[in-house]
Structure formats: C-alpha cells, structure tokens
Design an enzyme around this catalytic site. Sequence first.
Site, PDB file in Angstrom:
ATOM      1  N   SER A  97       0.839  -1.188   0.000  1.00 26.09           N
ATOM      2  CA  SER A  97       0.000   0.000   0.000  1.00 26.09           C
ATOM      3  C   SER A  97       0.877   1.242   0.000  1.00 26.09           C
ATOM      4  CB  SER A  97      -0.921  -0.004   1.226  1.00 26.09           C
ATOM      5  OG  SER A  97      -1.644   1.198   1.297  1.00 26.09           O
ATOM      6  N   ASP A  98       0.498   2.221  -0.835  1.00 27.11           N
ATOM      7  CA  ASP A  98       1.303   3.440  -0.900  1.00 27.11           C
ATOM      8  C   ASP A  98       0.974   4.394   0.243  1.00 27.11           C
ATOM      9  OD1 ASP A  98      -1.218   3.882  -1.810  1.00 27.11           O
ATOM     10  OD2 ASP A  98      -0.645   5.250  -3.409  1.00 27.11           O
ATOM     11  N   LYS A  99      -0.189   4.244   0.857  1.00 24.07           N
ATOM     12  CA  LYS A  99      -0.577   5.125   1.950  1.00 24.07           C
ATOM     13  C   LYS A  99      -1.749   4.490   2.680  1.00 24.07           C
ATOM     14  CE  LYS A  99      -3.551   7.796  -1.115  1.00 24.07           C
ATOM     15  NZ  LYS A  99      -3.894   9.107  -1.626  1.00 24.07           N
TER      16      LYS A  99
END
Length: 414
Positions: A326-328
């Site tokens: 997940s990027d964020k």
Amino acid sequence: PTSPATSIVPLALVLSVTAVKEAIEDLRRYQSDRQLNAKKCIRVVDGREETTQWRHVQVGDILKVKCDEYFPADMILLSTSFEQGNCYVETTNLDGETNLKTMNSCAGTYRFQNMRELSALRGAASVELPNKDLYHFSGSLALEATQFSEAHRFSLDTKNLVLRACSLRNTAFIYGLVTYTGHESKIMKNSSKAPSKRSNLERLLNKLLLILFAALGALVLFCAIANGIWTSANWDDHWYLRLWEGSDLIWLTGVGSGFRSALTFVILFNILIPISLYVTMEVVKLVQASLINADLAIYDVGSNTAANARTSNLNEELGQIEYIFSDKTGTLTRNLMEFFKCSVGGVAYGQGISEIRASQMRREGNLGARPTGRGFEDDRVKADLFAGSPQAQMLRQFFQLLAICHTCIPEEAS
C-alpha cells in the site's frame, strides 16, 4: 472390456460443463456492457434537451451532465453551473483517488449557461490523436463569430478535459463537447485484455495431472513392451493370436503387437485421470460465485452495491492474502474519516465506538463489541458549554475552529 462411450462421454461432460461455465460468465460480462452502453444522457440539439443512450453519443455532440452522474465520453468542458466555469470531478474509477479534482471550462465558453447560446456555437476543435495518457491533453477550440461570441482560438489543456468513467460532484450541471468516444476514450485505451487467471489450487491440480499422465504413459509403455515380448515368444503356440493371417507379417510379431496393444492399454488405464474432479471443481466454483453475489454480509448499504463475482476461477484465493503493498493508509481506510472523539482542555469527549475501537475491544476479549455508527455522542459537551466555566470558553473556541478551518463547498437544495 470397454466401449468407446465410457471414454468419450466423461470427456465430453467435462468439456461441456467448462464451456457452459465460461459461457455464463461471458454472458454476465456482455450484459454488464449492454447495461453500461444503455445508460441515459442528455444531448443538446437545436436549443433543446434530448435524451439518448451512451451508445449513440458521437464526437461533436454537446452533452449535459448533472451532479453525481458519470461522463459518457471524454469531453471538453464548455460551461458549468458556477459563474467561474469550474466544476469538481471524482476520478476514483481512473486512479483510485477519492479527493475531488477541479476542472475548468474553456475560456471562450464558460459564460454560456443556457442551451440557446450553446446551440449557436460554431467552430472547430483541434485535438491530439486518441492516446492512453490520462495526465496530458493539448488542443484548441476555434470559435466562429456569432451573436454570442467573437471569432477567436482558445488553447485547451488537461484541466479542460473531463474523462469517461469519472463522475461529477458538488456541481449542479456541466455542458461538454464530446471529443473521444467508445474505444478511443482514454480509459478504454488504458484497458487491456483480461489475462487468463488460475488459482494456486488449479496450478497444483495441473501439476498432479501431468504426473498422472506421465504415470499413465509409463504404465502403458511397460505393458506394451511386456505384451510384445510375450507375443513374440508364444504366438506360434497360441492360435488365437493369429487373427490377421492375411495381413502383413509385421503385425503378428512382438513389436507390431506391442504397438497395437498400446492404444488398448491407454483405454484400459484412462481411469487414472480424475476427469470427474474437474467437473466437481467447476460446479463448486459456479455455486460459490452465486453465494458470493447473494451474501448480505458483504453488501454495502450506503451505495446499494452487492458483491459481483465477475469470474469464479479465483474463489479459493479469497482470504489467502500473504502481503499487502500500500502506498498510503488511505488505500486501506477508504479515506472515510468520522468524528468520534476529541480532547479539549485535557478532557476527553466522545462516547461513540468506532470500527477500529470495536476491533480492538474484540481482540481484548469483548466479542460482542460493535461500532455505534452514529458518530460523536457525549451529553457532557452541552453541560460544559453552558456551565460558565473556563472549559466552556475552550469548547467554544474548539468547535469554532473546527467549523472554520476546512474546505467547505456549499450546495443548493433542489
């Protein structure tokens, strides 16, 4: 000892069940496409509104899109319900972002907010060839002189183009000039052919099936060689082996008999291949997909959306996730923030239970913990606000700042 039907019928059944399952899933995708293309939209024709379907939208049409509706094609933004000509677009279907993006109308048309003015427009739009770059667009709109506009050429960029599959938010309506439609739209240019997906269980079964085929081949080879050796040693003494007296002598030797009996052994030993296993798996997957679609536990009440198993090939992969990249945090929390608790002057307010707190309570042993789902709740706030104490002043300042320090987009009630 076996008839051709005992081998052909199971194989035909396997192929038929698989074909029927794939046909059902293809039919569902086809119906989904038809449903999408049959959506209604409003087209401006000769100063009046005309309802049409997405499939009938053509390049050069002027469309009207209302709030919360999806754009049926890539369009140059002509004007909006705001005097400044801006609008707010949600691009979740393109890039997964739920934050709204601001788009601007063409500088030469943003004042035209009625259909009479828009129908009187004359000119030509020059745009780049259809491509899949979602974040770049260049072109120009050359308007001819009319009673509502002067002859002029206006440049266009990414801020002036709204894309298909995006939705209009917090804006009453917009008018747009259709630029790319169908497979020439940017979202369709980015779509690729769906890959053939196989689950880990299916890959394992395929490997085991190859092993069984190898075992079958080895067994057939051994039996054929043994048959050839025995026949070459005994065919003179056993009259029933001389079935083809008038044929070529090679078929009466051990080698010929071995080749001839190989096919017989394949038919005899084909029960090693678990054909019924594949039939059972296909049927089970199809039933599982139907149960997933009808499962109320994964039905979203807010958006009135049920689960939709587009393919049943990966059912057994559900719940077997090993890694999440997940990027964020917004990817996992849906960017949905609810006001449950606050601390003012060292005093904690808020008695509601959020989903995170309910999960923590269940891990701590309170299996009956459930989120309240009603947001902020605390009767002490009212009592402290009217108490005339220093805490009341801090509460007023806190809620005043909370109400002012954020972006607010007012909407008029219809």
